[in-house]
Every structure is written in structure tokens, then in C-alpha cells.
Design an enzyme around this catalytic site. Structure first.
Site, mmCIF file in Angstrom:
data_model
loop_
_atom_site.group_PDB
_atom_site.id
_atom_site.type_symbol
_atom_site.label_atom_id
_atom_site.label_comp_id
_atom_site.label_asym_id
_atom_site.label_seq_id
_atom_site.Cartn_x
_atom_site.Cartn_y
_atom_site.Cartn_z
ATOM 1 N N GLY A 204 0.962 -37.452 -17.069
ATOM 2 C CA GLY A 204 0.200 -37.085 -18.270
ATOM 3 C C GLY A 204 1.159 -36.503 -19.291
ATOM 4 C CB ILE B 221 2.722 -31.404 -18.392
ATOM 5 C CG1 ILE B 221 1.804 -30.548 -19.292
ATOM 6 C CG2 ILE B 221 3.821 -30.529 -17.779
ATOM 7 C CD1 ILE B 221 0.961 -29.526 -18.554
ATOM 8 N NE ARG C 271 -6.808 -41.580 -12.418
ATOM 9 C CZ ARG C 271 -7.837 -40.809 -12.733
ATOM 10 N NH1 ARG C 271 -8.973 -40.972 -12.120
ATOM 11 N NH2 ARG C 271 -7.744 -39.873 -13.645
ATOM 12 N NE ARG D 217 -5.088 -24.806 -12.312
ATOM 13 C CZ ARG D 217 -4.433 -24.690 -13.472
ATOM 14 N NH1 ARG D 217 -3.122 -24.701 -13.519
ATOM 15 N NH2 ARG D 217 -5.112 -24.540 -14.602
ATOM 16 C CD GLU E 222 -1.916 -19.178 -9.018
ATOM 17 O OE1 GLU E 222 -2.311 -18.785 -10.140
ATOM 18 O OE2 GLU E 222 -1.373 -20.270 -8.853
ATOM 19 C CG HIS F 179 -0.256 -19.739 -12.966
ATOM 20 N ND1 HIS F 179 -1.367 -20.173 -12.294
ATOM 21 C CD2 HIS F 179 -0.111 -20.589 -14.000
ATOM 22 C CE1 HIS F 179 -1.875 -21.242 -12.897
ATOM 23 N NE2 HIS F 179 -1.128 -21.506 -13.953
ATOM 24 N N GLY G 156 3.712 -21.024 -16.346
ATOM 25 C CA GLY G 156 3.896 -22.309 -17.028
ATOM 26 C C GLY G 156 3.733 -22.252 -18.536
#
Ligand code: GLV
Ligand code: GLV
Length: 326
Positions: A156, A158, A178, A238, A267, A286, A288
Site C-alpha cells: 500500500g 506505506i 493482493r 500491527r 501494547e 509504537h 510509526g
């Protein structure tokens, strides 16, 4: 006429909150920790909109207790914290914050990749604990990034941003997605392959897929065993995409070279998590999207999406268009 009511479950950047001024009546959860479930239920009961974060679980129970709710604006690109199907059934719009965090997240994936390859965090600890007694030809040798093969799972926005960075390091790029991405294949020479081939051929594997029923547990014992013994696994997507117990075995028993993780099954990750004892595992809390610019962009987007929904316009980042009625 009274203004619509919005509950904001965390103090997000002013860049977003200021947009709400005068257009909705809003209240913010001011504590550092996530809003208590009971409070969210209570506030949701009279709210027209919720602006929430990935710490908040927006499920059937909550939705059923928010009769006036028209929109849930997630302050994140991933929305696995929201039961989108249940929201759609109730005509509640769900929005997210893509684009503004793409580069920040790709950067953190690359930071983990480089840190893993060159043992940056381990070396930092080595120096500070007084173990550096001499330069040595064999001190803390790592792996080459340049010229190696990167496997991207999920091409995607990212994933593509990571691929562009990899191109700058002369990496060969394989990907699983996909649908094919002809533009990325043409410009970066990336090759779409089956997961088995990607696992077997990559020196670094970086996960960039959303968490859903198809991707939960995607990388488990079998996949880790299929990787090169020298390869590193990077996860900024994730936690549950990866089986953490299997990863511990893989990293401690030498099935793979190590891992770089920004996300975890639970988390904050509990301090007794065995992965935290391993030198070949680099961990971040976390982060990002944790740059000033990305977070301001997320705050603005989340606020604009909620406002659009409450003012009868179609939000730009609508996750469930089937719930929208003009
Ligand atoms: C962060 O993890 C996000 O999904 O934006
Ligand atoms: C190492 O520091 C070198 O100069 O090769």
C-alpha cells in the site's frame, strides 16, 4: 440551534482541535492514559461524533449505546480497533488518516531495518555499559543493507514509501500484495511474488499490511522457519500480524537473524515479554507516525473528517462509503 457534540478521547494536536472551535461542542479526555471504557460509554451516549485513537475499542456494545452517533473519526490510518461492519449497519461513518503519516512510518520501518542490520541499539548499550575497551576487527559486525533483498508484505502507500527508500540503498525489492502495482514494478524494479518466495529470498522482510481476518497470524512458526537464517523481520504494522511466541523462538534459536518491532500483540508490551531479553531484537513503543508534522496532519484530518460527517458532507477519508447517504 445547538452545535453537534463531539467527544475527543485523547488530547490531540491543537492543529486539529482548533478546527472544531465554533463548529461543534467538544470535550477532550485530558489524562495521559487512554479514556476509561465507562467514560467513553457515558460520553458516547450523548455524542454525535467521536474522535478516537487506536487505544479505544469501538465495538458493537459501544455503538449500541450511542444512539445519536453519526461518525467515528480514527486518529490513525489503521482501524482494526473499530468494528466497521457494526458501524456500517448502524449508519455510522468511520474515517481514518492516510497519507499524512506515510513517510513518517516508512522512515521508522527503515530506522528499524538499519538498526537491526548494524546492531545500533545493542552497540549503544555496549558502549554505555563500559564494555568498549578497544576497536577490534571483529567488534559488533553486522549485515549489509546495500545490495540486499527486501521483501515487502503489503504494497500500500506505506509499503511503496519503504520501497522507494530501499531503491536508494540499491536493494532488490520483492513484494506480496493482493493486486499488482505496475507503477512500482516499472519505477523501482520491484517483483510481485508468492509469500513463500518472498520468505525464502529476502534478507529483510517488512510488514505493511492492515490487520484483518486475513492477516491475523500471517507470520507464524512455519513462515519464520522458511526465512533465511540471516534475515531480519521488521514490523511497523500491527502486532497480531505476527505470532510473538514463534518470533521469540525464531530469534532466540537462530532460525532468523533478528527482528525490529514497533508494534506488539499487547501494547504497552508487558516488561516480562521474552522478546525484550534478546539482543537481536530492537523495539520501539509504537512510534510509526510519531513526528510533529505527521501527528499534526493526523489531528487535522481526523477533525476535518468528523466535521464533514456532521455537516452532511462526505468525509475525504471515509472507510465505509456504503454507510454514507448524501
Ligand atoms: C498507527 O499505528 C496508525 O495506524 O496510524
Ligand atoms: C575504521 O574505523 C576504519 O577507519 O576503517
Amino acid at each position: 440551534m445547538s452545535l453537534p457534540k463531539v467527544y475527543v478521547s485523547r488530547r490531540i494536536q491543537d492543529a486539529g482541535l482548533l478546527l472544531l472551535n465554533g463548529r461543534v461542542e467538544y470535550e477532550v479526555w485530558e489524562e495521559i492514559g487512554p479514556v476509561e471504557r465507562g467514560v467513553l460509554l457515558e460520553k458516547g451516549a450523548t455524542a454525535d461524533g467521536l474522535l478516537v485513537t487506536l487505544s479505544d475499542r469501538i465495538d458493537e456494545e459501544l455503538l449500541s449505546r450511542c444512539p445519536q452517533l453519526k461518525v467515528v473519526g480514527n486518529y490513525a490510518v489503521g482501524y482494526d480497533n473499530i468494528d466497521v461492519k457494526a458501524a456500517t449497519e448502524r449508519g455510522v461513518l468511520v474515517t481514518n488518516t492516510p497519507d499524512v503519516l506515510t513517510n513518517a512510518t516508512a522512515d521508522i520501518a527503515f530506522a528499524l531495518l538499519l538498526a537491526s542490520a548494524r546492531r545500533v541499539v545493542e552497540a549503544n548499550e555496549f558502549l554505555r555499559s563500559g564494555d568498549w575497551v578497544t576497536w577490534h576487527p571483529n567488534l559488533l559486525l553486522g549485515s549489509d543493507v546495500s545490495g540486499s533483498t527486501l521483501g515487502i508484505v503489503g504494497m500500500g502507500k506505506i509499503g511503496q514509501a519503504v520501497a522507494r527508500r530501499a531503491k536508494g540503498f540499491d536493494m532488490e525489492i520483492l513484494y506480496v500484495n493482493r493486486s499488482p502495482k505496475p507503477e512500482i514494478e516499472r519505477t523501482l524494479g520491484a517483483r510481485r511474488v508468492a509469500l513463500e518466495e518472498l520468505l525464502a529470498a529476502s534478507d529483510f522482510i517488512s510488514l505493511h499490511c492492515p490487520l484483518n481476518e486475513e492477516t491475523r497470524g500471517l507470520i507464524g512458526e512455519e513462515e519464520l522457519r522458511a526465512m533465511k537464517r540471516t534475515a531480519f523481520l521488521i514490523n511497523t504494522s500491527r502486532g497480531p500480524v505476527l505470532d510473538q511466541k514463534a518470533l521469540f523462538k525464531a530469534c532466540s534459536e537462530g532460525w532468523i537473524g533478528g527482528a525490529g518491532l514497533d508494534v506488539f500483540e499487547k501494547e504497552p508490551v508487558p516488561l516480562d515479554e521474552p522478546l525484550l531479553t534478546l539482543k537481536n531484537v530492537t523495539t520501539l513503543p509504537h512510534l510509526g507516525s510519531a513526528t510533529i508534522k505527521a501527528r499534526e496532519g493526523m489531528a487535522r484530518k481526523a477533525a476535518e473528517n468528523v466535521l464533514a460527517a456532521l455537516e452532511g458532507r462526505r468525509p475525504v477519508d471515509l472507510v465505509n462509503p456504503e454507510a454514507f447517504r448524501a
